[in-house]
Design an enzyme around this catalytic site. Structure first.
Site: not given
Ligand code: SER
Length: 325
Positions: A17, A148, A152, A178
């Site tokens: 993306q 996730y 991070k 985003i």
């Molecule tokens: N856009 C990402 C997600 O939803 C957030 O960092 O995983």
């Protein structure tokens, strides 16, 4: 740091993306030959292939990472490739392996091969249910509940370590959701805010996987690109931290976004059927305090909900009406 004419840039996640729109912008700024796009598996667009070097690299293989950095004499890296939150929760062990191994391979490759500066996106996913959810500060509890988010937080610590131990100038921001019109996001919790545009234009209806009142921080793609390039071009003395800077463009609920889109598609029908992603969204900030990024290196987004929605509709409506993706 090399000046703009001598930058040799490598971008991973080229077909993703962010990568698919960051690369054309970097090629405009630093010259087509000086920006190497690195993808894996997904087929790149003809434009991406025609407009500069493209390499397929397995980022899990340290030797392959080193090889591509050396062959192209890279001094600047944007390492974007990662598994996002929703997909990561389906197979947490794979998410840990892919996100951490690709990052450690890139950090090691960068350290040993004279890379001067590296961008690595962190995320709002570093926060968890025990962090304040409104106007979430830069420095607060980081106890995420998604894998996730765990990758991070670990990644931020690692980037900060490489900066202090080895002087590698790693720069990072905590991206919110985003929203973009060119390439669909791949498996995140904030993806609904892109999908809803496609479905509103194509079908006039959308089934949202989050509750109507779910509020999350978001950023429109032109601001995302501006942010990544902005922090990377900022003078060294302005970037005072090497974990992740909070950045944000706007905050809205799923219902508020639907209402804004109804200004263009008045008959839009949205139903809300929360699934496993709701729990992830409920553990994330609703809005973020990005004053430190603003103060340190001059971060300032251009888009709010109204201008983002208008621009998305202007871009997507003619394209989708012609039946294109
Ligand atoms: N856009 C990402 C997600 O939803 C957030 O960092 O995983």
């Amino acid at each position: 740091m090399p000046d703009e004419c001598s930058r040799k840039v490598l971008v991973t996640g080229a077909t993703g993306q962010i990568g698919s729109e960051l690369i054309p912008e970097l090629r405009k700024r630093y010259g087509k030959r000086n920006v190497v796009a690195v993808g894996h598996r997904r087929r790149p667009s003809e434009d991406m292939l025609r407009s500069g070097p493209y390499e397929e690299v397995d980022l899990m293989d340290e030797a392959a990472v080193t090889d591509v950095l050396r062959r192209h004499e890279i001094n600047t890296v944007y390492h974007l490739a990662a598994i996002l939150s929703a997909v990561g929760e389906k197979d947490p062990q794979i998410a840990w392996k892919v996100n951490m191994l690709s990052l450690t391979n890139m950090l090691e490759g960068a350290r040993k091969n004279d890379v001067k500066r590296m961008f690595w996106p962190s995320s709002i996913a570093v926060f968890g249910p025990t962090s304040p959810r409104t106007n979430t500060p830069q420095d607060t509890v980081l106890l995420p509940t998604s894998m996730y988010g765990v990758t991070k937080v670990a990644g931020e610590l690692l980037c900060n370590y490489y900066a202090s131990k080895y002087g590698l100038d790693v720069r990072s921001v905590r991206f919110p959701g985003i929203i973009s019109s060119e390439t669909l996001p791949g498996g995140g919790t904030t993806d609904y805010a892109v999908e809803i545009f496609y479905e509103a234009i194509r079908q006039g209806r959308y089934r949202c996987f989050l509750r109507k009142d779910t509020t999350l921080p978001m950023l429109y793609q032109p601001d995302c690109i501006k942010c990544a390039i902005g922090i990377m071009e900022a003078p060294c003395d302005k970037v005072r931290r090497h974990d992740g800077y909070n950045v944000t463009g706007m905050s809205f609920s799923a219902g508020e976004l639907a209402d804004e889109i109804r200004k263009y598609v008045p008959s839009l029908e949205v139903t809300y059927a929360p699934d496993h992603r709701q729990e992830i969204a409920d553990s994330w900030p609703m809005s973020m305090d990005d004053s430190i990024a603003r103060k340190d290196w001059g971060w300032a987004p251009d888009h709010d909900l109204a201008s983002m929605t208008k621009d998305m509709m202007d871009r997507l409506t003619p394209r989708l009406k012609k039946g294109k993706r």
